[in-house]
Design a protein around this motif. Structure first.
Motif, PDB file in Angstrom:
ATOM      1  N   GLY A  95      17.156  49.295  31.745  1.00 65.25           N
ATOM      2  CA  GLY A  95      16.426  49.815  32.888  1.00 65.25           C
ATOM      3  C   GLY A  95      15.484  48.789  33.478  1.00 65.25           C
ATOM      4  O   GLY A  95      15.307  47.681  32.933  1.00 65.25           O
ATOM      5  N   SER A  96      14.859  49.138  34.574  1.00 65.83           N
ATOM      6  CA  SER A  96      13.958  48.209  35.261  1.00 65.83           C
ATOM      7  C   SER A  96      12.764  47.813  34.404  1.00 65.83           C
ATOM      8  O   SER A  96      12.177  46.746  34.585  1.00 65.83           O
ATOM      9  CB  SER A  96      13.473  48.841  36.572  1.00 65.83           C
ATOM     10  N   SER A  97      12.400  48.663  33.439  1.00 67.85           N
ATOM     11  CA  SER A  97      11.282  48.368  32.544  1.00 67.85           C
ATOM     12  C   SER A  97      11.695  47.518  31.347  1.00 67.85           C
ATOM     13  O   SER A  97      10.850  47.143  30.536  1.00 67.85           O
ATOM     14  CB  SER A  97      10.679  49.681  32.032  1.00 67.85           C
ATOM     15  N   GLY A  98      12.990  47.225  31.243  1.00 65.09           N
ATOM     16  CA  GLY A  98      13.485  46.476  30.090  1.00 65.09           C
ATOM     17  C   GLY A  98      13.949  47.356  28.952  1.00 65.09           C
ATOM     18  O   GLY A  98      14.497  46.863  27.962  1.00 65.09           O
ATOM     19  N   ARG A  99      13.764  48.665  29.088  1.00 65.64           N
ATOM     20  CA  ARG A  99      14.188  49.579  28.032  1.00 65.64           C
ATOM     21  C   ARG A  99      15.707  49.743  28.053  1.00 65.64           C
ATOM     22  O   ARG A  99      16.336  49.684  29.119  1.00 65.64           O
ATOM     23  CB  ARG A  99      13.511  50.933  28.205  1.00 65.64           C
ATOM     24  N   VAL A 100      16.266  49.988  26.882  1.00 69.74           N
ATOM     25  CA  VAL A 100      17.719  50.087  26.736  1.00 69.74           C
ATOM     26  C   VAL A 100      18.115  51.541  26.509  1.00 69.74           C
ATOM     27  O   VAL A 100      17.569  52.209  25.622  1.00 69.74           O
ATOM     28  CB  VAL A 100      18.218  49.208  25.563  1.00 69.74           C
ATOM     29  N   PHE A 101      19.072  52.012  27.304  1.00 72.23           N
ATOM     30  CA  PHE A 101      19.535  53.397  27.246  1.00 72.23           C
ATOM     31  C   PHE A 101      21.068  53.444  27.188  1.00 72.23           C
ATOM     32  O   PHE A 101      21.730  52.553  27.728  1.00 72.23           O
ATOM     33  CB  PHE A 101      19.118  54.174  28.498  1.00 72.23           C
ATOM     34  N   PRO A 102      21.636  54.479  26.569  1.00 68.78           N
ATOM     35  CA  PRO A 102      23.070  54.719  26.749  1.00 68.78           C
ATOM     36  C   PRO A 102      23.319  55.254  28.151  1.00 68.78           C
ATOM     37  O   PRO A 102      22.474  55.965  28.713  1.00 68.78           O
ATOM     38  CB  PRO A 102      23.408  55.754  25.680  1.00 68.78           C
ATOM     39  N   LYS A 103      24.461  54.896  28.712  1.00 68.22           N
ATOM     40  CA  LYS A 103      24.781  55.350  30.071  1.00 68.22           C
ATOM     41  C   LYS A 103      24.778  56.871  30.150  1.00 68.22           C
ATOM     42  O   LYS A 103      24.436  57.457  31.183  1.00 68.22           O
ATOM     43  CB  LYS A 103      26.139  54.792  30.484  1.00 68.22           C
ATOM     44  N   ALA A 104      25.135  57.535  29.052  1.00 68.64           N
ATOM     45  CA  ALA A 104      25.150  58.999  29.026  1.00 68.64           C
ATOM     46  C   ALA A 104      23.751  59.588  29.129  1.00 68.64           C
ATOM     47  O   ALA A 104      23.587  60.778  29.434  1.00 68.64           O
ATOM     48  CB  ALA A 104      25.820  59.498  27.753  1.00 68.64           C
ATOM     49  N   MET A 105      22.707  58.775  28.857  1.00 69.94           N
ATOM     50  CA  MET A 105      21.311  59.189  28.954  1.00 69.94           C
ATOM     51  C   MET A 105      20.958  60.354  28.038  1.00 69.94           C
ATOM     52  O   MET A 105      20.055  61.148  28.330  1.00 69.94           O
ATOM     53  CB  MET A 105      20.945  59.533  30.397  1.00 69.94           C
ATOM     54  N   LYS A 106      21.675  60.486  26.938  1.00 70.13           N
ATOM     55  CA  LYS A 106      21.330  61.494  25.945  1.00 70.13           C
ATOM     56  C   LYS A 106      21.876  61.066  24.597  1.00 70.13           C
ATOM     57  O   LYS A 106      22.707  60.148  24.503  1.00 70.13           O
ATOM     58  CB  LYS A 106      21.857  62.868  26.339  1.00 70.13           C
ATOM     59  N   ALA A 107      21.412  61.743  23.547  1.00 72.34           N
ATOM     60  CA  ALA A 107      21.755  61.332  22.186  1.00 72.34           C
ATOM     61  C   ALA A 107      23.027  61.964  21.656  1.00 72.34           C
ATOM     62  O   ALA A 107      23.647  61.436  20.739  1.00 72.34           O
ATOM     63  CB  ALA A 107      20.589  61.670  21.248  1.00 72.34           C
ATOM     64  N   SER A 108      23.425  63.108  22.214  1.00 76.77           N
ATOM     65  CA  SER A 108      24.512  63.869  21.597  1.00 76.77           C
ATOM     66  C   SER A 108      25.848  63.115  21.523  1.00 76.77           C
ATOM     67  O   SER A 108      26.521  63.184  20.473  1.00 76.77           O
ATOM     68  CB  SER A 108      24.699  65.212  22.306  1.00 76.77           C
ATOM     69  N   PRO A 109      26.290  62.371  22.556  1.00 74.88           N
ATOM     70  CA  PRO A 109      27.557  61.652  22.403  1.00 74.88           C
ATOM     71  C   PRO A 109      27.506  60.593  21.302  1.00 74.88           C
ATOM     72  O   PRO A 109      28.460  60.430  20.535  1.00 74.88           O
ATOM     73  CB  PRO A 109      27.770  61.010  23.783  1.00 74.88           C
ATOM     74  N   LEU A 110      26.372  59.884  21.214  1.00 72.94           N
ATOM     75  CA  LEU A 110      26.231  58.877  20.167  1.00 72.94           C
ATOM     76  C   LEU A 110      26.238  59.521  18.795  1.00 72.94           C
ATOM     77  O   LEU A 110      26.906  59.047  17.870  1.00 72.94           O
ATOM     78  CB  LEU A 110      24.943  58.079  20.390  1.00 72.94           C
ATOM     79  N   LEU A 111      25.509  60.629  18.643  1.00 68.94           N
ATOM     80  CA  LEU A 111      25.445  61.289  17.343  1.00 68.94           C
ATOM     81  C   LEU A 111      26.810  61.827  16.917  1.00 68.94           C
ATOM     82  O   LEU A 111      27.184  61.704  15.746  1.00 68.94           O
ATOM     83  CB  LEU A 111      24.413  62.421  17.380  1.00 68.94           C
TER      84      LEU A 111
END
Length: 397
Positions: A95-111
């Motif tokens: 993101g613009s702040s340098g933070r890293v996110f999954p494109k899905a923007m939530k935890a459930s797919p990763l989990l």
């Protein structure tokens, strides 16, 4: 069988590390499903880690941080966490702040993908198992169940924030009974309590205060805050939570200052204020000269009933707006907790000195970190460190 107690990021990472080495691993958790706080963290966009360089990254844990935590983050750094998440099929972005996110923007797919990997590795789960401590012979005690004997144990039960999601600090008494020193658990990354007037509270609760800075003593944090009915919350104030909690618990009050325009010097603010039109109201003039939002103007009025009209005096208040903090939001509503098992109780492998074969990871340990990816990074990293430590202890490292 290796027992991992706690099915959050730290516990699951320890389980994966051990299972990859061919060990039979069972994960125990008192909740009916795994990763509940992890899923909650992902509701607003799962901030996995941060993209800044490692040298800067590791300073975010504070000057007093244990070298063991830094070593764990160095051995499992942000780049490795990103590779791990991508290996689970998660597309990431910065993101613009340098933070890293999954494109899905939530935890459930990763989990879900992670649990599938753990199942492939043979990891089993026993849920609704509340851990009570150790029997005299070292067996694990669970509420309403037979004792469990394990060849090694990883404790990853979390801290004590959001207890309804599983981390309730119930483990403290079990380890204190074993004479393990535990620093008192306290809120971290929690809102600040400020006594707003009723008018301000009713009008601005839920309103963001953007691009400002907050200062307390030599600590400064920049970012966005959110007005709440009890005070202020958000990434702006969270880095100050632990220190202000200790101070207000001792003295009752602490005064912080808000800089409403940190990008300008006080002299520059005064120059801009001199451009205000005589016919402008204060709100209109401040909006025109400095783009101050209504919430910022109202904050000035909260701090001073009689606002200075001269540019120099008003500029000083805009750059040094005082607010009195009376406390922090309670531990149960904090994003995370500080305190926990002190670092002198574990060896470099993350094993408890008094309990050979018992390793610790995650928020059970005495560390603190701001939001922004640093919390999850350290949880994953200490889980990996505890798993690697157990392999080394077993001669499999």
């Amino acid at each position: 069988m290796i027992a991992v107690i706690g099915a959050g990021p730290a516990g699951l990472m320890a389980a994966e590390t051990l299972a990859k080495a061919g060990l039979a691993v069972t994960v125990f958790d008192q909740m009916p499903s795994v990763g509940r706080k992890f899923l909650m963290a992902g509701r607003g966009g799962l901030n996995l880690t941060h993209s800044e360089n490692l040298a800067t990254f590791q300073t975010r844990y504070g000057a007093a941080v244990s070298p063991q935590l830094i070593a764990a983050v160095q051995n499992f750094p942000p780049d490795r966490l990103r590779e791990w998440a991508e290996g689970l099929g998660q597309t990431l972005f910065v993101g613009s702040s340098g933070r890293v996110f999954p494109k899905a923007m939530k935890a459930s797919p990763l989990l879900r993908a992670w649990l599938q990997r753990l199942a492939t590795l043979g990891v089993s789960f026993r849920l609704r198992q509340r851990w009570l401590g150790f029997a005299d012979d070292g067996a694990l005690l669970f509420e309403g169940a037979e004792p469990v004997r394990a060849d090694g144990v990883v404790l990853a039960l979390g801290g004590a924030s959001w207890p309804k999601l599983g981390s309730d600090g119930g483990w403290v008494s079990a380890l204190t009974a074993k004479e393990i020193h535990i620093a008192p658990l306290r809120p971290a990354n929690a809102g600040l309590r400020i006594g707003w007037t009723e008018l301000f509270r009713e009008k601005f609760a839920g309103t963001p205060l953007k691009s400002v800075a907050i200062r307390w003593q030599d600590r400064v944090s920049r970012g966005d805050g959110i007005m709440s009915t009890y005070g202020m919350e958000g990434g702006l104030v969270y880095p100050l939570t632990s220190a202000l909690h200790d101070t207000t618990a001792t003295s009752g009050l602490a005064e912080v200052t808000i800089d409403l325009r940190p990008e300008f010097s006080e002299a520059q603010v005064a120059d801009k204020l001199r451009q205000m039109r005589p016919s402008d109201s204060l709100s209109t003039g401040l909006k025109r000269a400095l783009s101050l939002a209504p919430v910022a103007v109202s904050l000035l009025r909260e701090a001073s009933r009689d606002l200075p009209r001269d540019p120099a005096g008003l500029a000083h208040l805009i750059k040094h707006l005082p607010l009195t903090v009376t406390g922090t939001e309670c531990l149960a509503r904090a994003i995370s907790s500080a305190g926990g098992i002190t670092w002198d109780e574990i060896d470099p492998r993350f094993m408890l000195n008094r309990l050979p074969g018992v390793f610790v990871a995650g928020e059970m340990l005495d560390w603190d970190a701001p939001t922004g990816g640093y919390l999850l990074q350290a949880s994953f990293a200490t889980g990996f460190a505890a798993g690697q430590g157990m392999l080394d202890w077993r001669g499999q490292g």
